[in-house]
Design an enzyme around this catalytic site. Structure first.
Site, PDB file in Angstrom:
ATOM      1  N   THR A   1     101.251 -34.538  44.130  1.00  0.00           N
ATOM      2  CA  THR A   1     100.991 -33.916  45.433  1.00  0.00           C
ATOM      3  C   THR A   1     100.831 -32.400  45.313  1.00  0.00           C
ATOM      4  O   THR A   1     101.541 -31.749  44.551  1.00  0.00           O
ATOM      5  CB  THR A   1     102.160 -34.230  46.398  1.00  0.00           C
ATOM      6  OG1 THR A   1     102.317 -35.655  46.459  1.00  0.00           O
ATOM      7  CG2 THR A   1     101.895 -33.691  47.790  1.00  0.00           C
TER       8      THR A   1
ATOM      9  N   GLY B   1      97.801 -34.574  49.630  1.00  0.00           N
ATOM     10  CA  GLY B   1      98.892 -35.542  49.473  1.00  0.00           C
ATOM     11  C   GLY B   1      98.315 -36.942  49.476  1.00  0.00           C
ATOM     12  O   GLY B   1      98.072 -37.546  48.422  1.00  0.00           O
ATOM     13  N   SER B   2      98.013 -37.437  50.670  1.00  0.00           N
ATOM     14  CA  SER B   2      97.409 -38.782  50.777  1.00  0.00           C
ATOM     15  C   SER B   2      96.074 -38.834  50.052  1.00  0.00           C
ATOM     16  O   SER B   2      95.733 -39.836  49.423  1.00  0.00           O
ATOM     17  CB  SER B   2      97.188 -39.147  52.250  1.00  0.00           C
ATOM     18  OG  SER B   2      98.391 -39.077  52.954  1.00  0.00           O
TER      19      SER B   2
ATOM     20  N   GLU C   1     105.660 -48.242  41.622  1.00  0.00           N
ATOM     21  CA  GLU C   1     106.262 -47.116  42.350  1.00  0.00           C
ATOM     22  C   GLU C   1     106.567 -47.528  43.790  1.00  0.00           C
ATOM     23  O   GLU C   1     107.634 -47.256  44.332  1.00  0.00           O
ATOM     24  CB  GLU C   1     105.318 -45.903  42.342  1.00  0.00           C
ATOM     25  CG  GLU C   1     105.888 -44.762  43.176  1.00  0.00           C
ATOM     26  CD  GLU C   1     105.051 -43.494  43.177  1.00  0.00           C
ATOM     27  OE1 GLU C   1     104.007 -43.464  42.496  1.00  0.00           O
ATOM     28  OE2 GLU C   1     105.438 -42.540  43.864  1.00  0.00           O
TER      29      GLU C   1
ATOM     30  N   HIS D   1     126.596 -46.294  67.128  1.00  0.00           N
ATOM     31  CA  HIS D   1     127.748 -45.443  66.799  1.00  0.00           C
ATOM     32  C   HIS D   1     128.015 -44.386  67.884  1.00  0.00           C
ATOM     33  O   HIS D   1     129.020 -43.658  67.789  1.00  0.00           O
ATOM     34  CB  HIS D   1     127.523 -44.713  65.473  1.00  0.00           C
ATOM     35  CG  HIS D   1     127.835 -45.531  64.261  1.00  0.00           C
ATOM     36  ND1 HIS D   1     127.022 -46.538  63.809  1.00  0.00           N
ATOM     37  CD2 HIS D   1     128.887 -45.493  63.392  1.00  0.00           C
ATOM     38  CE1 HIS D   1     127.538 -47.067  62.706  1.00  0.00           C
ATOM     39  NE2 HIS D   1     128.675 -46.471  62.443  1.00  0.00           N
TER      40      HIS D   1
ATOM     41  N   GLY E   1     103.121 -42.903  49.368  1.00  0.00           N
ATOM     42  CA  GLY E   1     102.061 -43.427  50.245  1.00  0.00           C
ATOM     43  C   GLY E   1     102.615 -43.662  51.639  1.00  0.00           C
ATOM     44  O   GLY E   1     103.547 -44.451  51.809  1.00  0.00           O
ATOM     45  N   THR E   2     102.031 -42.973  52.626  1.00  0.00           N
ATOM     46  CA  THR E   2     102.539 -43.099  54.004  1.00  0.00           C
ATOM     47  C   THR E   2     102.224 -44.490  54.569  1.00  0.00           C
ATOM     48  O   THR E   2     101.370 -45.211  54.034  1.00  0.00           O
ATOM     49  CB  THR E   2     101.870 -42.051  54.924  1.00  0.00           C
ATOM     50  OG1 THR E   2     100.462 -42.330  54.969  1.00  0.00           O
ATOM     51  CG2 THR E   2     102.093 -40.625  54.424  1.00  0.00           C
TER      52      THR E   2
HETATM   53  C1  LIG Z   1     111.217 -36.301  49.770  1.00  0.00           C
HETATM   54  C2  LIG Z   1     109.855 -36.378  49.172  1.00  0.00           C
HETATM   55  C3  LIG Z   1     109.709 -36.605  47.809  1.00  0.00           C
HETATM   56  C4  LIG Z   1     108.442 -36.640  47.235  1.00  0.00           C
HETATM   57  N1  LIG Z   1     108.310 -36.809  45.861  1.00  0.00           N
HETATM   58  C5  LIG Z   1     107.078 -36.691  45.294  1.00  0.00           C
HETATM   59  C6  LIG Z   1     106.934 -36.710  43.877  1.00  0.00           C
HETATM   60  O1  LIG Z   1     107.899 -36.903  43.127  1.00  0.00           O
HETATM   61  N2  LIG Z   1     105.700 -36.522  43.341  1.00  0.00           N
HETATM   62  C7  LIG Z   1     104.600 -36.323  44.129  1.00  0.00           C
HETATM   63  O2  LIG Z   1     103.519 -36.177  43.579  1.00  0.00           O
HETATM   64  N3  LIG Z   1     104.704 -36.319  45.491  1.00  0.00           N
HETATM   65  C8  LIG Z   1     105.914 -36.474  46.085  1.00  0.00           C
HETATM   66  N4  LIG Z   1     106.030 -36.455  47.447  1.00  0.00           N
HETATM   67  C9  LIG Z   1     104.849 -36.259  48.265  1.00  0.00           C
HETATM   68  C10 LIG Z   1     104.427 -37.471  49.063  1.00  0.00           C
HETATM   69  O3  LIG Z   1     103.933 -38.475  48.231  1.00  0.00           O
HETATM   70  C11 LIG Z   1     103.428 -36.996  50.133  1.00  0.00           C
HETATM   71  O4  LIG Z   1     104.158 -36.215  51.050  1.00  0.00           O
HETATM   72  C12 LIG Z   1     102.722 -38.141  50.822  1.00  0.00           C
HETATM   73  O5  LIG Z   1     101.854 -38.786  49.943  1.00  0.00           O
HETATM   74  C13 LIG Z   1     101.923 -37.647  52.039  1.00  0.00           C
HETATM   75  O6  LIG Z   1     101.111 -36.552  51.722  1.00  0.00           O
HETATM   76  P1  LIG Z   1     101.168 -35.244  52.624  1.00  0.00           P
HETATM   77  O7  LIG Z   1     102.588 -34.841  52.786  1.00  0.00           O
HETATM   78  O8  LIG Z   1     100.230 -34.234  52.055  1.00  0.00           O
HETATM   79  O9  LIG Z   1     100.640 -35.697  54.044  1.00  0.00           O
HETATM   80  P2  LIG Z   1      99.101 -35.804  54.486  1.00  0.00           P
HETATM   81  O10 LIG Z   1      98.317 -36.506  53.479  1.00  0.00           O
HETATM   82  O11 LIG Z   1      98.652 -34.459  54.922  1.00  0.00           O
HETATM   83  O12 LIG Z   1      99.241 -36.726  55.782  1.00  0.00           O
HETATM   84  C14 LIG Z   1      99.675 -36.235  57.034  1.00  0.00           C
HETATM   85  C15 LIG Z   1      99.588 -37.381  58.054  1.00  0.00           C
HETATM   86  O13 LIG Z   1      98.225 -37.822  58.152  1.00  0.00           O
HETATM   87  C16 LIG Z   1      98.140 -39.200  57.882  1.00  0.00           C
HETATM   88  N5  LIG Z   1      96.893 -39.498  57.187  1.00  0.00           N
HETATM   89  C17 LIG Z   1      96.359 -38.883  56.100  1.00  0.00           C
HETATM   90  N6  LIG Z   1      95.210 -39.474  55.751  1.00  0.00           N
HETATM   91  C18 LIG Z   1      95.008 -40.480  56.615  1.00  0.00           C
HETATM   92  C19 LIG Z   1      93.974 -41.463  56.778  1.00  0.00           C
HETATM   93  N7  LIG Z   1      92.933 -41.547  55.949  1.00  0.00           N
HETATM   94  N8  LIG Z   1      94.098 -42.349  57.796  1.00  0.00           N
HETATM   95  C20 LIG Z   1      95.164 -42.306  58.638  1.00  0.00           C
HETATM   96  N9  LIG Z   1      96.139 -41.400  58.544  1.00  0.00           N
HETATM   97  C21 LIG Z   1      96.073 -40.500  57.544  1.00  0.00           C
HETATM   98  C22 LIG Z   1      99.344 -39.497  57.000  1.00  0.00           C
HETATM   99  O14 LIG Z   1      99.682 -40.866  57.027  1.00  0.00           O
HETATM  100  C23 LIG Z   1     100.390 -38.608  57.617  1.00  0.00           C
HETATM  101  O15 LIG Z   1     100.942 -39.237  58.735  1.00  0.00           O
HETATM  102  C24 LIG Z   1     107.291 -36.467  48.044  1.00  0.00           C
HETATM  103  C25 LIG Z   1     107.455 -36.267  49.431  1.00  0.00           C
HETATM  104  C26 LIG Z   1     108.711 -36.226  49.987  1.00  0.00           C
HETATM  105  C27 LIG Z   1     108.839 -36.013  51.472  1.00  0.00           C
END
Ligand SMILES: Cc1cc2nc3c(=O)[nH]c(=O)nc-3n(C[C@H](O)[C@H](O)[C@H](O)COP(=O)(O)OP(=O)(O)OC[C@H]3O[C@@H](n4cnc5c(N)ncnc54)[C@H](O)[C@@H]3O)c2cc1C
Length: 377
Positions: free
Chosen positions: A122, A127-128, A238, A334, A360-361
């Site tokens: 990320t 991210g996504s 994963e 609670h 993956g969200t």
């Molecule tokens: C506690 C924690 C630990 C983590 N650990 C790691 C790690 O070890 N290594 C690593 O690489 N990453 C890590 N991550 C990152 C995590 O995998 C990402 O936060 C996640 O993949 C989402 O990416 P983003 O935060 O950029 O959100 P975004 O991709 O910006 O998404 C924001 C919102 O838009 C929605 N969205 C995006 N695209 C679409 C679409 N095409 N259709 C519909 N909705 C969409 C998403 O579902 C979300 O609700 C971690 C995150 C957290 C919170």
């Protein structure tokens, strides 16, 4: 999965967690870190990467042993201990795709606790949408020179070796992605702060920076441009690893709520006697049981080497949402005590929130599911 060996292993690990982890959770949460000594102790007892072959120091056992470790860590409040990510997510990339000499150099440390691993995919702007990553790696003689930034990296602050997703062909979209190992001493590599999070407090989630960071070209995993393919191959496990966390946390939240509802009195009777509370608990019990049945079947299919991409996406979406519903209801049952730090449900509620986001969200899971249904979402 219910073999005698599994049973013995679970009991041994449970005792380990009760002695070495649970009593320290409050302190480690406040320090935002798990001491390195825990990793060494876990390594000494064979609790790190138990699936690795004996030639690398592992036990050569199946994924069911990893499941036990993941489950018992959550039951013992060790949610923030980054061992499952190290053992079952990051290290498998090294074992599957690294060159022989790299495996020989690093894998033994992955089993002893001397080498903590992480995955750096990320970025602040990607991210996504992994194909949009901007971190680049350019070949220069016998090295790759890496420039870019990663964020939200689990184990990021203490990791010794990181599987980093880079663009070796910045114009190539997902076909331009490669995976490269970066070790903590690589020139040009640095870490940012430990990130302050809503929950998951003992986890050292961090930012990583690469400024003309030079690593040997032998650190490339597999082939250039194949990174996305490797990611797709490994994401199944994963996501399953996160599904296990969702399920066990849901079970724990439910149990906390049930116990409390039988004990807490209002209007002269236990709150569990009110039909509203009883029905809520009945609904929660049903959801938790459905989740367990789905998950156990999925684990079995994964161990048998079946393709579970569609089912694990369904499970990651549903369990990630389910654990949040259960945790929310459990806090509600609670009353005010659910909002207090000294009550376990408070931490479960905070921690659970991340489960529908990382690996993956829920929305991305629905995207995969609908595409597999032949829909163009
Ligand atoms: C506690 C924690 C630990 C983590 N650990 C790691 C790690 O070890 N290594 C690593 O690489 N990453 C890590 N991550 C990152 C995590 O995998 C990402 O936060 C996640 O993949 C989402 O990416 P983003 O935060 O950029 O959100 P975004 O991709 O910006 O998404 C924001 C919102 O838009 C929605 N969205 C995006 N695209 C679409 C679409 N095409 N259709 C519909 N909705 C969409 C998403 O579902 C979300 O609700 C971690 C995150 C957290 C919170």
């Amino acid at each position: 999965m219910d073999t005698k060996e599994c049973h013995i292993f679970r009991n041994t690990f449970k005792k380990f967690v009760a002695k070495e982890i649970t009593p320290n959770v409050a302190e480690w949460e406040s320090k935002r870190a798990v001491p390195r000594g825990l990793w060494i102790k876990m390594g000494e007892q064979g609790f790190l990467c138990p699936w690795l072959p004996e030639e690398y120091g592992g036990l050569g056992v199946g994924f069911e042993f990893s499941v036990i470790i993941n489950e018992e860590l959550i039951r013992g409040d060790g949610f923030g201990v980054g061992v499952p990510l190290h053992s079952d997510v990051a290290t498998p990339y090294i074992h599957s795709y690294a060159r022989k000499e790299i495996k020989e150099r690093w894998l033994p440390g992955c089993t002893t606790g001397e080498t903590i691993t992480a995955i750096g995919f990320t970025e602040p702007n990607a991210g996504s949408d992994l194909a949009a990553i901007r971190t680049t790696a350019v070949k220069d003689g016998d090295s790759y020179v890496i420039n870019g930034q990663k964020t939200f990296i689990t184990n990021g602050y203490f990791a010794d070796l990181i599987v980093v997703a880079v663009k070796t062909d910045p114009k190539g979209g997902h076909k331009g992605i490669s995976l490269i190992l970066v070790d903590k001493d690589a020139p040009g590599f640095s870490r940012g702060r430990k990130l302050e999070k809503m929950g998951y407090h003992m986890q050292d989630t961090a930012e990583l920076f690469f400024e003309d960071c030079r690593v040997p070209s032998s650190n490339l995993l597999g082939e250039e441009g194949e990174g996305f393919k490797y990611l797709m191959e490994k994401l199944q496990q994963e996501r399953l690893e996160v599904c296990i966390k969702c399920q066990v946390y849901a079970e724990e939240a439910f149990r906390e709520a049930l116990t409390y509802a039988k004990k807490r009195e209002a209007f002269g009777q236990p709150i569990g006697n009110f039909q509203n509370t009883a029905f809520r608990l009945a609904e929660m019990a049903t959801e938790v049981q459905l989740g367990r049945t789905f998950l156990d079947n999925l684990i079995l299919n994964h161990i048998q080497g079946k393709d579970i991409v569609q089912e694990v996406s369904m499970a990651k979406y549903w369990l990630g949402e389910m654990v949040n519903r259960i945790a929310y209801e459990a806090v509600q049952i609670h009353g005010g005590y659910g909002y207090m730090e000294e009550y376990r449900i408070c931490r479960i509620y905070r921690d659970a929130r991340a489960l529908s986001i990382f690996a993956g969200t829920s929305e991305i899971m629905k995207l995969i599911i609908s595409r597999n249904l032949g829909l163009r979402s």
